[in-house]
Write a protein that holds these residues in place. Structure first.
Motif, PDB file in Angstrom:
ATOM      1  N   ASP A  85      24.513  49.956  37.384  1.00  0.00           N
ATOM      2  CA  ASP A  85      25.590  49.879  36.791  1.00  0.00           C
ATOM      3  C   ASP A  85      25.428  48.884  34.991  1.00  0.00           C
ATOM      4  OD1 ASP A  85      27.339  48.312  37.121  1.00  0.00           O
ATOM      5  OD2 ASP A  85      28.994  49.965  37.209  1.00  0.00           O
ATOM      6  N   GLU A 145      29.804  41.660  35.286  1.00  0.00           N
ATOM      7  CA  GLU A 145      30.710  40.890  35.767  1.00  0.00           C
ATOM      8  C   GLU A 145      31.527  41.193  36.572  1.00  0.00           C
ATOM      9  OE1 GLU A 145      31.229  38.230  33.049  1.00  0.00           O
ATOM     10  OE2 GLU A 145      28.721  39.214  32.841  1.00  0.00           O
ATOM     11  N   ARG A 146      31.243  42.757  37.415  1.00  0.00           N
ATOM     12  CA  ARG A 146      32.414  42.894  38.150  1.00  0.00           C
ATOM     13  C   ARG A 146      31.901  42.218  39.976  1.00  0.00           C
ATOM     14  NH1 ARG A 146      32.580  49.338  38.919  1.00  0.00           N
ATOM     15  NH2 ARG A 146      30.754  49.975  38.437  1.00  0.00           N
ATOM     16  N   ASP A 172      26.968  46.173  34.638  1.00  0.00           N
ATOM     17  CA  ASP A 172      28.364  45.569  34.654  1.00  0.00           C
ATOM     18  C   ASP A 172      27.808  44.484  35.727  1.00  0.00           C
ATOM     19  OD1 ASP A 172      31.021  45.067  34.643  1.00  0.00           O
ATOM     20  OD2 ASP A 172      30.984  46.962  35.091  1.00  0.00           O
TER      21      ASP A 172
END
Length: 304
Positions: free
Chosen positions: A214, A218-219, A216
C-alpha cells in the motif's frame, strides 16, 4: 534442553501458525525471561528452522525461554497485515498464554526481548513501538530505513543469481501464506516459486513495494516507529556485516545514529568483511561468533 512446538495463533484462512519453545530446566520456580525470535527471508521465504541451533542453545543457557516463531509470508499478505501482525500476536501470546501451555514453567510477561535476522530483524524492532514494548531488541542485519533509495533499485546480492522465469514465479500465489518454505543454505537444487519470485522482484528493485503493497512504509519502518515513541522505545543492539550486498551496512550505521539522536540506547557491532547471513555457519567456539552474536545475547540478558 526441553522443547515443544505450540500453536500461537490461527491465520484468517484457518491455518495454524506455530512456534518452537525451548528452555533449560532449572529447578527454580521463579519466572523466566523470554526471547522471541524471528527468522530471515525477506518476508517471502523461510521458516523458524533457519535459526541456528547453537544460538537457541546459548539463549537458553543465559536463562531465557526461547520462542522461535513462524509468521505468514508475503506477497499474499502485506508486511503490515501478515508478518507484523503475527509478531504482535506472538508477543501477546507469550504474555497471556505461554505459562499455562508450558504447565509448570513460568514465563515472565514483563521480561520479554525480541531477536530478529534480516526481515526478522525488522519484525523484532517493530515490537519496540507497541503499547507495552519488549525490554530490548537484538537486530541482526535487519531491514530498516525504508525510504532510502537503495530499496528501490536492483539488489546487488540478487543480481549475482540467474534471472528467474516470470511465469514460474507466479506459482507463488498458489502457495499457502503460512511460513513453511524450507531453505537449505548452499543448495544447488532449483529454486522454489517463492525463492524465484523473491529473486525476480529483488533484481527489478521492486521487492519492498511488492511486500508493503500500500506504499505506507512508515508503519513498518523501524526508524519511523521509533521516532513516534522515543521515550518508550527499548535499547537496540545491531549486528551487521560490513560487506553486506543484500541490506547495506550503511543503513545500520545511519539507523544507530538516528536512534542515538532520539536519545534511544543504540549499539552497532560490525562484522568486518562479512556478507548477509554470515552468522548461519558460525560455530559457538569461533571468536567471530563470540564477538558478535554471543555479545548480542549477553546484551539482552543484561536488560532483563
Amino acid at each position: 534442553m526441553e522443547s515443544r512446538t505450540l500453536e500461537y495463533k490461527k491465520a484468517p484462512d484457518g491455518h495454524a501458525i506455530f512456534a518452537d519453545v525451548h528452555w533449560l530446566p532449572s529447578g527454580v520456580s521463579t519466572a523466566k525471561p523470554v526471547a522471541l525470535l524471528f527468522h530471515q527471508g525477506g518476508f517471502v521465504v523461510g521458516t523458524k528452522d533457519m535459526i541456528p541451533r547453537v544460538q537457541i542453545e546459548d539463549l537458553a543457557r543465559l536463562g531465557f525461554i526461547v520462542v522461535n516463531a513462524n509468521y505468514r509470508l508475503c506477497p499474499q499478505v502485506s508486511v503490515y497485515e501478515g508478518p507484523v501482525q503475527d509478531a504482535k500476536d506472538a508477543l501477546a501470546w507469550i504474555r497471556n498464554d505461554l505459562s499455562a501451555e508450558l504447565a509448570g514453567i513460568s514465563a515472565d510477561p514483563d521480561r520479554v526481548v525480541a531477536v530478529g535476522y534480516s526481515a526478522g530483524g525488522t519484525l523484532a524492532l517493530t515490537l519496540g513501538a507497541v503499547d507495552k514494548p519488549v525490554k530490548a531488541v537484538l537486530d541482526v542485519y535487519g531491514g530498516k530505513m525504508f525510504r532510502d533509495p537503495s530499496w528501490s533499485v536492483p539488489s546487488p546480492g540478487f543480481l549475482t543469481r540467474p534471472k528467474p522465469d516470470a511465469e514460474y514465479c507466479k506459482a507463488i500465489f498458489n502457495e499457502p501464506t503460512v511460513s513453511a518454505t524450507e531453505v537449505i543454505f548452499g543448495s544447488t537444487a532449483p529454486p522454489t516459486p517463492r525463492a524465484a519470485w523473491m529473486t525476480l522482484v529483488s533484481q527489478q528493485g521492486t521487492w519492498l513495494a511488492e511486500v508493503v503493497k500500500d506504499g505506507d512504509y512508515e508503519r513498518v519502518d523501524p526508524l519511523a516507529l521509533a521516532a513516534k515513541s522515543p521515550r518508550t522505545f527499548p535499547p537496540v543492539f545491531t549486528i551487521h556485516g560490513t560487506d553486506d550486498t543484500f541490506v547495506p551496512y550503511s543503513l545500520s550505521e545511519r539507523f544507530t545514529k538516528e536512534l542515538k539522536d532520539l536519545a534511544i540506547d543504540a549499539t552497532l557491532v560490525p562484522a568486518p568483511g562479512k556478507n548477509h547471513l554470515f552468522d548461519v555457519f558460525l560455530k559457538g567456539e569461533e571468536q567471530e561468533y563470540k564477538d558478535t552474536i554471543l555479545k548480542g545475547f549477553q546484551f539482552l540478558a543484561n536488560h532483563v
